[in-house]
Write an enzyme that holds these catalytic residues in place. Structure first.
Site, PDB file in Angstrom:
ATOM      1  N   GLY A  32     -29.628 -37.185  -9.016  1.00 22.33           N
ATOM      2  CA  GLY A  32     -28.762 -38.179  -8.402  1.00 22.33           C
ATOM      3  C   GLY A  32     -29.368 -38.884  -7.218  1.00 22.33           C
ATOM      4  N   ARG A  33     -30.343 -38.243  -6.586  1.00 18.59           N
ATOM      5  CA  ARG A  33     -31.007 -38.903  -5.444  1.00 18.59           C
ATOM      6  C   ARG A  33     -32.498 -38.553  -5.393  1.00 18.59           C
ATOM      7  NH1 ARG A  33     -29.110 -35.744   0.066  1.00 18.59           N
ATOM      8  NH2 ARG A  33     -29.069 -33.638  -0.772  1.00 18.59           N
ATOM      9  N   LYS A  53     -37.004 -37.895  -2.576  1.00 17.00           N
ATOM     10  CA  LYS A  53     -35.609 -37.457  -2.512  1.00 17.00           C
ATOM     11  C   LYS A  53     -34.892 -38.251  -1.429  1.00 17.00           C
ATOM     12  CE  LYS A  53     -32.730 -33.305  -2.091  1.00 17.00           C
ATOM     13  NZ  LYS A  53     -32.746 -31.831  -1.898  1.00 17.00           N
ATOM     14  N   ASP A  65     -24.545 -42.505  -3.308  1.00 19.90           N
ATOM     15  CA  ASP A  65     -25.441 -43.602  -2.936  1.00 19.90           C
ATOM     16  C   ASP A  65     -26.915 -43.287  -3.142  1.00 19.90           C
ATOM     17  OD1 ASP A  65     -25.960 -41.825  -0.886  1.00 19.90           O
ATOM     18  OD2 ASP A  65     -24.916 -42.983   0.659  1.00 19.90           O
ATOM     19  N   GLY A  66     -27.219 -42.045  -3.539  1.00 19.36           N
ATOM     20  CA  GLY A  66     -28.610 -41.678  -3.783  1.00 19.36           C
ATOM     21  C   GLY A  66     -29.446 -41.515  -2.529  1.00 19.36           C
ATOM     22  N   ARG A 130     -35.919 -27.923 -14.905  1.00 17.90           N
ATOM     23  CA  ARG A 130     -34.979 -26.863 -14.534  1.00 17.90           C
ATOM     24  C   ARG A 130     -34.417 -26.170 -15.766  1.00 17.90           C
ATOM     25  NH1 ARG A 130     -33.010 -29.390  -9.738  1.00 17.90           N
ATOM     26  NH2 ARG A 130     -34.523 -30.944  -9.103  1.00 17.90           N
ATOM     27  N   ASP A 204     -28.845 -25.805 -12.746  1.00 15.72           N
ATOM     28  CA  ASP A 204     -29.627 -27.028 -12.517  1.00 15.72           C
ATOM     29  C   ASP A 204     -30.477 -26.934 -11.258  1.00 15.72           C
ATOM     30  OD1 ASP A 204     -26.793 -27.220 -11.490  1.00 15.72           O
ATOM     31  OD2 ASP A 204     -27.655 -28.897 -10.401  1.00 15.72           O
ATOM     32  N   ASN A 205     -30.342 -25.821 -10.507  1.00 13.79           N
ATOM     33  CA  ASN A 205     -31.172 -25.599  -9.323  1.00 13.79           C
ATOM     34  C   ASN A 205     -32.171 -24.464  -9.536  1.00 13.79           C
ATOM     35  OD1 ASN A 205     -28.149 -26.150  -7.548  1.00 13.79           O
ATOM     36  ND2 ASN A 205     -29.827 -27.602  -7.682  1.00 13.79           N
TER      37      ASN A 205
END
Length: 480
Positions: A32-33, A53, A65-66, A130, A204-205
Site C-alpha cells: 500500500g505504500r 516505503k 495516501d501511500g 511474503r 503478509d508480514n
C-alpha cells in the site's frame, strides 16, 4: 530516493499479496505504500531489491495516501540496522529522506489527527516476497492457483539455489517448505532471546526468506513482561505479545503450508512433517542463545525458568539483567562485589561500606527503596545487577532479595561445574547479551529532534546500535 523522480533504468512496481491479519483472512492486501524500483546484482552476485516505503499511492493503497511519516521511517531505519548488528536476519535500510511534505496521521488511533513531517525509507532485501504472496492465488482459485508453483520455482532459483541439487518436483518443494519453516523458527528464537517483539505478525508480514520485515509498532522490552506488546491495537487479545510470538510464527508457517498443499505443490503428510521442524529449530536456537547469555555451555531449563520468574517479579530490565550477569565473576566474594560496584563508578575500598555508599539511589526514591538497595547489596547482589531491578518491587517484596541471592549461588555453582575461565566465559556472555538496543524512548528522543531539524541524535543512536555487544564506556548512560 525520495520517490520524486524515476530512478534511471528502473521499472517500479508494487507487489500484490494477501494475508491473515490477527488470525482472520483479510483477502487481497498488497504494497500500500511500498514501491519496488528493481533489483541490483552486486559484485558478489548477490541480489538486492530496492524498495521505497512512503513514496506515494500504489494500486494497493486502497483509501490510504501511500505516504510515510518521519517518525515511522526513522524507527524502521534504525531498527533494521540495529537488528543486523545484533545478528538477526533482517531487511536493511539504505537511506531515509525527508520529503518536506506534511502528512496527516492519527498516531494513537484515538481521533487526535495531526500533521507530521513526511519521509521515505529506501529499504533493501534479497526479496520482499511474503507468506501472503503464496496465499492470495490459492484464495482466488482457478488458474490463479498455478501461480503458486511458478512463484516457488522462482524463489528456489534465485534465493534457495542450493535446493536445485535436490531432485526436481515434489521432493524439492518439500525441502523448500522445510527450510522456510526452519529459518522462521530460528528467527523467532532469536527474537525471544533478545526480548524483541515484532507486534504485527500477520502472514503478509512474514518473509519467505526468514527475515525480520515490516518494522511497525515493534519494541524491545524494558521491564520483562511475557505479555508485553508494543501494538496498541493488540492490547485486548495480545495475540502477538512476547509470550505468544513463537506460536504466532508457527501458525503462520501452517498457513503457508496450507497454501502450498492447496496448490498441489506438496502433499499433506510431507507438509506436516516439514512443519515439525519449526519447534525443533526455534527451541534449539532459543535454548542455545539463553545458555550463552547465562555463560553456560549447555542449557539449564530450571535455572533459566527460575531466573525469568524472578525477573518478572522484580520488573527487571530484560537487556540489562543479562548484560549484568556477563560481568559477575564465578567466585562472588565480598571483594569481588566491591570491584563490581567500582566498575559502576564507586570505590572498591572499604568493602561493605563502599558498597552501601555506591548504592545510594536518586533523591526520588523512597526510604523503603533505599533500604531495599542496601539489603540487596549486603546479600551479595552486585551493583550492576541491582541497577537492572526495580527497587519498588524489592521494597514491596523483600523476600525477592533472598531469592536473587539464592539464585546467584546456584548459578555460580553451575559456572564452577563447567570450569570455564571467567574472562573467556564473560566474553562469550557479552557476545550473546547486548548492552545497547534501540529502546522506544531513545527512538522517540531521536524522532523529536529530527522533526525539529536536528539529526544528530538519530546518527548517535545509529552509531551506538551498530556495536550493540561492545561495552562502549564513553557512551552516555542514557543509551543503556
Amino acid at each position: 530516493m525520495s520517490g520524486s523522480a524515476p530512478l534511471l533504468g528502473s521499472q517500479p512496481y508494487a507487489q500484490c499479496y494477501g494475508g491473515h491479519q490477527f488470525g482472520q483472512w483479510a483477502g487481497q492486501l498488497g504494497d500500500g505504500r511500498a514501491i519496488t524500483l528493481g533489483e541490483v546484482v552486486n559484485s558478489k552476485g548477490q541480489r538486492w531489491e530496492l524498495q521505497l516505503k512512503g513514496a506515494g499511492k500504489t494500486p494497493y493503497s486502497r483509501m490510504a495516501d501511500g505516504r510515510a511519516v518521519m517518525r515511522s521511517s526513522i524507527r524502521e531505519f534504525i531498527a533494521s540496522e540495529a537488528m543486523e548488528a545484533l545478528g538477526v536476519p533482517t531487511t536493511r535500510a539504505l537511506c531515509c529522506v525527508g520529503t518536506g511534505d506534511g502528512v496527516y496521521r492519527d498516531m494513537f488511533y484515538n481521533g487526535n489527527v495531526k500533521m507530521e513531517p513526511g519521509a521515505v525509507v529506501c529499504r533493501v532485501a534479497p526479496s520482499f516476497v511474503r507468506f501472503g504472496t503464496f496465499q492470495l492465488p490459492v484464495s482466488r482459485g482457478g488458474l490463479q492457483t498455478d501461480l503458486v508453483k511458478l512463484l516457488v520455482n522462482y524463489i528456489i532459483k534465485h534465493h534457495y539455489s542450493h535446493l536445485l541439487e535436490v531432485p526436481e518436483g515434489n521432493t524439492r518443494y518439500v525441502a523448500f517448505l522445510k527450510e522456510v519453516v526452519e529459518r522462521t523458527g530460528r528467527l523467532a528464537g532469536l527474537w525471544q532471546a533478545l526480548g524483541f517483539v515484532h507486534g504485527v505478525l500477520n502472514t503478509d508480514n512474514m518473509s519467505i526468506l526468514g527475515l525480520t520485515i515490516d518494522y511497525g509498532p515493534y519494541g524491545f522490552m524494558d521491564a520483562f513482561d511475557p505479555l508485553f506488546t508494543p501494538n496498541l491495537t493488540d492490547f485486548g487479545g495480545r495475540r502477538y505479545a512476547y509470550r505468544n510470538q513463537p506460536e504466532a510464527c508457527q501458525w503462520n508457517c501452517v498457513m503457508l503450508a496450507n497454501a502450498l498443499f492447496s496448490a498441489g505443490v506438496v502433499e499433506k503428510e510431507e507438509a506436516e512433517q516439514a512443519l515439525t521442524r519449526y519447534a525443533e529449530e526455534m527451541m534449539e536456537c532459543y535454548n542455545g542463545r539463553m545458555a550463552a547469555k547465562l555463560g553456560l555451555k549447555t542449557p539449564d531449563q530450571p535455572l533459566l525458568q527460575e531466573l525469568l520468574t524472578l525477573m518478572v517479579q522484580s520488573k527487571a530490565d530484560f537487556t540489562n539483567t543479562f548484560r549484568a550477569l556477563a560481568h559477575i565473576p564465578t567466585t562472588l566474594e565480598r571483594s569481588n562485589i566491591s570491584s563490581s560496584a567500582a566498575g559502576n563508578g564507586s570505590s572498591s575500598s572499604g568493602k561493605g561500606v563502599a558498597l552501601l555508599e555506591a548504592a545510594q539511589p536518586l533523591d526520588s526514591t523512597t526510604a523503603g527503596e533505599r533500604a531495599a538497595a542496601e539489603a540487596a547489596l549486603a546479600a551479595g547482589i552486585p551493583q550492576r545487577l541491582l541497577d537492572a531491578l526495580a527497587l519498588d518491587s524489592l521494597a514491596a517484596e523483600p523476600s525477592l532479595i533472598d531469592s536473587w541471592s539464592a539464585w546467584l549461588r546456584v548459578w555460580r555453582g553451575r559456572l564452577a561445574e563447567e570450569s570455564v575461565p571467567d574472562k573467556e566465559r564473560m566474553q562469550r556472555q557479552q557476545q550473546a547479551s547486548p548492552k545497547f538496543v534501540p529502546r522506544n524512548h531513545l527512538l522517540q528522543y531521536a524522532i523529536e529532534a529530527a522533526e525539529a531539524g536536528d539529526f544528530s541524535e538519530v546518527n548517535a543512536l545509529l552509531d551506538i546500535c551498530r556495536r550493540p555487544y561492545d561495552e562502549q564506556p564513553d557512551v552516555d548512560s542514557k543509551y543503556s
